[in-house]
Design a protein around this motif. Sequence first.
Motif, PDB file in Angstrom:
ATOM      1  N   TYR A 117      84.736  69.262 -64.816  1.00 24.71           N
ATOM      2  CA  TYR A 117      85.108  68.080 -65.601  1.00 24.71           C
ATOM      3  C   TYR A 117      84.803  66.841 -64.775  1.00 24.71           C
ATOM      4  CZ  TYR A 117      88.141  65.553 -68.972  1.00 24.71           C
ATOM      5  OH  TYR A 117      88.648  64.737 -69.954  1.00 24.71           O
ATOM      6  N   CYS A 118      84.017  65.936 -65.339  1.00 24.62           N
ATOM      7  CA  CYS A 118      83.711  64.660 -64.677  1.00 24.62           C
ATOM      8  C   CYS A 118      84.125  63.503 -65.587  1.00 24.62           C
ATOM      9  CB  CYS A 118      82.224  64.544 -64.373  1.00 24.62           C
ATOM     10  SG  CYS A 118      81.662  65.477 -62.937  1.00 24.62           S
ATOM     11  N   ILE A 119      84.699  62.483 -64.986  1.00 22.93           N
ATOM     12  CA  ILE A 119      85.052  61.274 -65.720  1.00 22.93           C
ATOM     13  C   ILE A 119      83.869  60.316 -65.617  1.00 22.93           C
ATOM     14  CG2 ILE A 119      86.690  59.370 -65.906  1.00 22.93           C
ATOM     15  CD1 ILE A 119      88.690  61.259 -64.405  1.00 22.93           C
ATOM     16  N   LYS A 120      83.383  59.853 -66.756  1.00 18.77           N
ATOM     17  CA  LYS A 120      82.169  59.042 -66.786  1.00 18.77           C
ATOM     18  C   LYS A 120      82.269  57.805 -65.897  1.00 18.77           C
ATOM     19  CE  LYS A 120      80.511  60.398 -71.377  1.00 18.77           C
ATOM     20  NZ  LYS A 120      80.251  59.954 -72.762  1.00 18.77           N
ATOM     21  N   SER A 121      83.438  57.223 -65.823  1.00 20.46           N
ATOM     22  CA  SER A 121      83.601  55.998 -65.039  1.00 20.46           C
ATOM     23  C   SER A 121      83.482  56.232 -63.537  1.00 20.46           C
ATOM     24  CB  SER A 121      84.962  55.344 -65.348  1.00 20.46           C
ATOM     25  OG  SER A 121      86.021  56.238 -65.068  1.00 20.46           O
ATOM     26  N   ASP A 122      83.501  57.504 -63.099  1.00 15.31           N
ATOM     27  CA  ASP A 122      83.360  57.809 -61.669  1.00 15.31           C
ATOM     28  C   ASP A 122      81.934  57.606 -61.169  1.00 15.31           C
ATOM     29  OD1 ASP A 122      85.994  58.358 -61.300  1.00 15.31           O
ATOM     30  OD2 ASP A 122      85.806  60.527 -61.469  1.00 15.31           O
ATOM     31  N   GLY A 123      80.981  57.541 -62.068  1.00 14.68           N
ATOM     32  CA  GLY A 123      79.622  57.217 -61.673  1.00 14.68           C
ATOM     33  C   GLY A 123      78.682  58.383 -61.489  1.00 14.68           C
ATOM     34  N   ARG A 124      77.417  58.027 -61.213  1.00 14.18           N
ATOM     35  CA  ARG A 124      76.331  58.996 -61.128  1.00 14.18           C
ATOM     36  C   ARG A 124      76.533  60.049 -60.036  1.00 14.18           C
ATOM     37  NH1 ARG A 124      70.580  57.118 -58.865  1.00 14.18           N
ATOM     38  NH2 ARG A 124      71.872  57.096 -56.991  1.00 14.18           N
ATOM     39  N   ASP A 125      76.936  59.615 -58.849  1.00 13.03           N
ATOM     40  CA  ASP A 125      77.048  60.551 -57.726  1.00 13.03           C
ATOM     41  C   ASP A 125      78.051  61.659 -58.019  1.00 13.03           C
ATOM     42  OD1 ASP A 125      75.180  59.082 -56.382  1.00 13.03           O
ATOM     43  OD2 ASP A 125      76.611  58.034 -55.091  1.00 13.03           O
TER      44      ASP A 125
END
Length: 205
Positions: free
Chosen positions: A101-109
């Motif tokens: 799970y990734c939060i979009k606001s955390d960015g590309r990296d």
Amino acid sequence: MNKLLIVDDHRIFTDGIRFLIEHSTDLKVVGVLHSGSEVIPFLSGNPVDIMLLDIDLPDMQGFEVASMVKKYHPHVRILILSMLDDAESMGRMFEVGVKGYCIKSDGRDEIFKGIEKIRKGDSHWPKSYLELLSKQAGKTSDSRLTQREKEIIALICKGSTSGAIAEKLFVSVRTVETHRKNIYRKLNVHTSVELAHHAKKHRIT
């Protein structure tokens, strides 16, 4: 393990993430879909290793899509990309077999880190969520668990449904649900993902 499918209804986002993936990694984007109903038909005719999936789709919720994918194409590793950062959303995704799970606001990296981890067979969850689970686990004790409750915890952590647990232990589904509620109350957890992390940390199973 290099064929990737993107499922997200925000076209600017999908154009951007597709460009970044194709120009920054050796992954091959084999498709970009904008609705949940397109996913199973696409997977039926196209080999996919990894799927990037948004939770909010125009025709259905991401957890419904993930459930169908895990049922009909269990080899596909799913990474959620969402603006939602609440524990409930993450817990529901874990329960249906999502790998990360990734939060979009955390960015590309962070997104690339998540892709690479599930590509290797690992899981990936936001650090803030793991810290929350750790704090909750630190405040609880499993000393009051019965042997039957520990058996049920082990089965829950393996992904067994209440129906499957009931059949294995020769009890009713209602009995299993009662045990589940008691386990959650004793350990101060609220979802299967929290229970799994607690069990692993405290070596209950």
